[in-house]
Design a protein around this motif. Structure first.
Motif, PDB file in Angstrom:
ATOM      1  N   CYS A   1      19.231   5.060   7.183  1.00  0.00           N
ATOM      2  CA  CYS A   1      20.088   6.141   7.657  1.00  0.00           C
ATOM      3  C   CYS A   1      20.983   6.652   6.519  1.00  0.00           C
ATOM      4  CB  CYS A   1      20.938   5.662   8.824  1.00  0.00           C
ATOM      5  SG  CYS A   1      20.000   5.416  10.341  1.00  0.00           S
ATOM      6  N   GLY A   2      20.994   7.951   6.345  1.00  0.00           N
ATOM      7  CA  GLY A   2      21.816   8.556   5.309  1.00  0.00           C
ATOM      8  C   GLY A   2      21.173   8.625   3.950  1.00  0.00           C
ATOM      9  N   SER A   3      19.987   8.037   3.787  1.00  0.00           N
ATOM     10  CA  SER A   3      19.324   8.068   2.483  1.00  0.00           C
ATOM     11  C   SER A   3      18.476   9.328   2.357  1.00  0.00           C
ATOM     12  CB  SER A   3      18.447   6.834   2.294  1.00  0.00           C
ATOM     13  OG  SER A   3      17.339   6.874   3.178  1.00  0.00           O
ATOM     14  N   PRO A   4      18.146   9.741   1.125  1.00  0.00           N
ATOM     15  CA  PRO A   4      17.277  10.913   0.951  1.00  0.00           C
ATOM     16  C   PRO A   4      15.892  10.646   1.532  1.00  0.00           C
ATOM     17  CG  PRO A   4      18.364  10.290  -1.112  1.00  0.00           C
ATOM     18  CD  PRO A   4      18.595   9.178  -0.146  1.00  0.00           C
ATOM     19  N   LEU A   5      15.184  11.713   1.853  1.00  0.00           N
ATOM     20  CA  LEU A   5      13.815  11.561   2.328  1.00  0.00           C
ATOM     21  C   LEU A   5      12.963  10.940   1.232  1.00  0.00           C
ATOM     22  CD1 LEU A   5      13.205  14.942   4.200  1.00  0.00           C
ATOM     23  CD2 LEU A   5      14.022  12.756   5.115  1.00  0.00           C
ATOM     24  N   GLY A   6      12.070  10.059   1.630  1.00  0.00           N
ATOM     25  CA  GLY A   6      11.204   9.398   0.667  1.00  0.00           C
ATOM     26  C   GLY A   6       9.867   9.063   1.295  1.00  0.00           C
ATOM     27  N   SER A   7       8.990   8.476   0.509  1.00  0.00           N
ATOM     28  CA  SER A   7       7.650   8.106   0.963  1.00  0.00           C
ATOM     29  C   SER A   7       7.461   6.606   0.751  1.00  0.00           C
ATOM     30  CB  SER A   7       6.584   8.891   0.186  1.00  0.00           C
ATOM     31  OG  SER A   7       6.742  10.279   0.390  1.00  0.00           O
ATOM     32  N   PRO A   8       7.858   5.786   1.726  1.00  0.00           N
ATOM     33  CA  PRO A   8       7.749   4.339   1.553  1.00  0.00           C
ATOM     34  C   PRO A   8       6.304   3.888   1.383  1.00  0.00           C
ATOM     35  CG  PRO A   8       8.237   4.892   3.838  1.00  0.00           C
ATOM     36  CD  PRO A   8       8.385   6.151   3.055  1.00  0.00           C
ATOM     37  N   ALA A   9       6.121   2.825   0.627  1.00  0.00           N
ATOM     38  CA  ALA A   9       4.779   2.291   0.414  1.00  0.00           C
ATOM     39  C   ALA A   9       4.250   1.699   1.707  1.00  0.00           C
ATOM     40  CB  ALA A   9       4.808   1.231  -0.687  1.00  0.00           C
ATOM     41  N   ARG A  10       2.995   2.002   1.993  1.00  0.00           N
ATOM     42  CA  ARG A  10       2.343   1.504   3.201  1.00  0.00           C
ATOM     43  C   ARG A  10       1.107   0.709   2.795  1.00  0.00           C
ATOM     44  NH1 ARG A  10       0.432   6.262   6.325  1.00  0.00           N
ATOM     45  NH2 ARG A  10      -1.658   5.830   5.540  1.00  0.00           N
ATOM     46  N   MET A  11       0.853  -0.414   3.484  1.00  0.00           N
ATOM     47  CA  MET A  11      -0.315  -1.230   3.207  1.00  0.00           C
ATOM     48  C   MET A  11      -1.450  -0.845   4.151  1.00  0.00           C
ATOM     49  SD  MET A  11       0.470  -3.253   0.723  1.00  0.00           S
ATOM     50  CE  MET A  11       1.955  -2.684  -0.134  1.00  0.00           C
ATOM     51  N   ASP A  12      -2.484  -0.200   3.621  1.00  0.00           N
ATOM     52  CA  ASP A  12      -3.632   0.204   4.424  1.00  0.00           C
ATOM     53  C   ASP A  12      -4.805  -0.736   4.168  1.00  0.00           C
ATOM     54  OD1 ASP A  12      -2.269   2.309   5.479  1.00  0.00           O
ATOM     55  OD2 ASP A  12      -3.509   3.882   4.560  1.00  0.00           O
ATOM     56  N   VAL A  13      -5.345  -1.304   5.229  1.00  0.00           N
ATOM     57  CA  VAL A  13      -6.553  -2.126   5.110  1.00  0.00           C
ATOM     58  C   VAL A  13      -7.747  -1.188   5.151  1.00  0.00           C
ATOM     59  CG1 VAL A  13      -7.970  -3.876   6.247  1.00  0.00           C
ATOM     60  CG2 VAL A  13      -5.487  -4.163   6.119  1.00  0.00           C
ATOM     61  N   VAL A  14      -8.526  -1.175   4.073  1.00  0.00           N
ATOM     62  CA  VAL A  14      -9.654  -0.244   3.965  1.00  0.00           C
ATOM     63  C   VAL A  14     -10.995  -0.936   4.143  1.00  0.00           C
ATOM     64  CG1 VAL A  14      -8.374   1.371   2.541  1.00  0.00           C
ATOM     65  CG2 VAL A  14      -9.657  -0.448   1.438  1.00  0.00           C
ATOM     66  N   GLY A  15     -11.019  -2.263   4.209  1.00  0.00           N
ATOM     67  CA  GLY A  15     -12.269  -2.962   4.440  1.00  0.00           C
ATOM     68  C   GLY A  15     -12.057  -4.438   4.675  1.00  0.00           C
ATOM     69  N   VAL A  16     -12.848  -5.011   5.568  1.00  0.00           N
ATOM     70  CA  VAL A  16     -12.828  -6.456   5.822  1.00  0.00           C
ATOM     71  C   VAL A  16     -14.268  -6.939   5.776  1.00  0.00           C
ATOM     72  CG1 VAL A  16     -12.216  -8.316   7.401  1.00  0.00           C
ATOM     73  CG2 VAL A  16     -10.804  -6.238   7.316  1.00  0.00           C
ATOM     74  N   ARG A  17     -14.546  -7.881   4.884  1.00  0.00           N
ATOM     75  CA  ARG A  17     -15.896  -8.440   4.770  1.00  0.00           C
ATOM     76  C   ARG A  17     -15.826  -9.924   5.085  1.00  0.00           C
ATOM     77  NH1 ARG A  17     -19.232 -10.295   0.372  1.00  0.00           N
ATOM     78  NH2 ARG A  17     -17.504  -9.900  -1.044  1.00  0.00           N
ATOM     79  N   ALA A  18     -16.487 -10.320   6.161  1.00  0.00           N
ATOM     80  CA  ALA A  18     -16.470 -11.711   6.591  1.00  0.00           C
ATOM     81  C   ALA A  18     -17.566 -12.487   5.872  1.00  0.00           C
ATOM     82  CB  ALA A  18     -16.671 -11.804   8.097  1.00  0.00           C
ATOM     83  N   VAL A  19     -17.220 -13.605   5.261  1.00  0.00           N
ATOM     84  CA  VAL A  19     -18.160 -14.429   4.498  1.00  0.00           C
ATOM     85  C   VAL A  19     -18.113 -15.840   5.052  1.00  0.00           C
ATOM     86  CG1 VAL A  19     -18.705 -15.345   2.220  1.00  0.00           C
ATOM     87  CG2 VAL A  19     -17.815 -13.026   2.450  1.00  0.00           C
ATOM     88  N   ARG A  20     -19.284 -16.432   5.265  1.00  0.00           N
ATOM     89  CA  ARG A  20     -19.325 -17.818   5.745  1.00  0.00           C
ATOM     90  C   ARG A  20     -20.470 -18.558   5.063  1.00  0.00           C
ATOM     91  NH1 ARG A  20     -23.675 -18.492   8.998  1.00  0.00           N
ATOM     92  NH2 ARG A  20     -24.555 -16.629   9.981  1.00  0.00           N
ATOM     93  N   PRO A  21     -20.333 -19.874   4.917  1.00  0.00           N
ATOM     94  CA  PRO A  21     -21.439 -20.644   4.341  1.00  0.00           C
ATOM     95  C   PRO A  21     -22.590 -20.759   5.338  1.00  0.00           C
ATOM     96  CG  PRO A  21     -19.435 -21.988   4.576  1.00  0.00           C
ATOM     97  CD  PRO A  21     -19.177 -20.672   5.212  1.00  0.00           C
TER      98      PRO A  21
END
Length: 325
Positions: free
Chosen positions: A293-313
């Motif tokens: 609140c009261g701070s200038p407008l900004g673009s906070p960093a966001r963590m986007d998951v772009v892929g999940v690869r499941a690996v099993r023995p």
């Protein structure tokens, strides 16, 4: 009245991967008013606050002040400060507690050991009788609601009523805390020892979360991530939970994070031997919004998951791809 919380909610800003990073928390009871930087702007000796910050820097320990909710939170009922140390890694989480007349004794702790999850670090204080006063905490999980209005008004406007409501409802582990990050997700809180942080919560949400944790399950709705991990790991763990439906609180561990901003490959392992590799990208949130609140407008960093690869023995020992998102 427009607030940072209103803007974040209206923009449906994702919560995953926004929790504070803290494998271990050191919480010091300090009633009374808190300033924006509470460790050096409260009734705690500012020199002591600075010394605790320096001692914890780079160790994996996060230091914060706490107080009980209520209209008279500024009144100290005694000369001793309740202290909690909590470690949050899955399968190794614990809480120890003591009461101190002099918080300066905490400077004798082995912060590096505590950050690594070794409770032996509590024996570092040299004062006679002090190490033996630490006890395993066996009460309800600690529910730490961010309420520091001097840091951001949303934390006071939304956090303090939530903390009061939880206390009135008999949630014994409720405390107010000075700062856990993410004002725009208020009311926000972290639950220890598991270390899962939540945002935009109601009292009923908290009760549901605690009921699940009582069965060693994690609620992912409104979850910002587990503080044991860096933010890419937080997002990766929650993505695997979404993909698999896994809700065991200690079932998943972030075992490796490779590369660096703005893209990471995160390896998440299950206690049953399954492994996933999760691709996480850091992007700038749009459109711009106030991060506080009261701070200038900004673009906070966001963590986007772009892929999940499941690996099993496989049964023959080869590594095979089990799925992709």
């Amino acid at each position: 009245m427009s607030t940072c919380t209103t803007a974040s909610r209206d923009l449906s800003e994702p919560l995953a991967g926004t929790a504070a990073t803290a494998p271990t928390w050191l919480l010091v009871e300090q009633p009374g008013p808190w300033g924006a930087d509470a460790l050096t702007a409260s009734r705690l000796d500012p020199a002591m606050g600075r010394a605790l910050e320096r001692a914890a820097e780079g160790t994996g320990v996060r230091v914060a002040l706490i107080r009980r909710p209520g209209r008279h939170a500024d009144l100290h009922t005694g000369s001793r400060h309740r202290v909690f140390v909590a470690h949050t890694r899955p399968g190794r989480s614990w809480i120890r507690t003591t009461a101190l007349a002099d918080p300066g004794q905490l400077l004798g702790l082995d912060f590096a050991a505590l950050g690594a999850g070794d409770p032996g670090g509590l024996a570092g204080a040299a004062d006679d009788g002090f190490p033996g006063e630490w006890e395993a905490y066996t009460g309800d999980p600690l529910v730490l609601v961010c309420t520091n209005g001097k840091r951001d008004r949303c934390c006071a406007l939304l956090g303090r009523p939530l903390a009061a409501e939880l206390t009135a409802a008999g949630v014994e582990g409720t405390w107010e805390i000075t700062h856990i990050g993410g004002h725009r997700f208020s009311p926000t809180l972290v639950v220890l020892p598991h270390g899962y942080a939540y945002g935009r919560v109601t009292a009923q949400d908290v009760k549901d979360t605690l009921a699940a944790l009582g069965e060693n399950r994690v609620v992912t709705e409104g979850c910002r991530g587990r503080s044991a991990w860096e933010r890419p790991g937080q997002a990766a763990e929650l993505a695997v939970r979404e993909l698999t439906g896994e809700d065991g609180a200690d079932a998943l561990t972030v075992v490796r994070t490779e590369s660096a901003a703005p893209a990471w490959s995160v390896t998440v392992a299950h206690t049953d031997g399954r492994v996933w590799r999760v691709s996480v990208a850091q992007v700038a949130a749009a459109p711009p919004r106030p991060q506080s609140c009261g701070s200038p407008l900004g673009s906070p960093a966001r963590m986007d998951v772009v892929g999940v690869r499941a690996v099993r023995p496989a049964r023959d020992g080869r590594t095979v791809t089990a799925g992709r998102r």
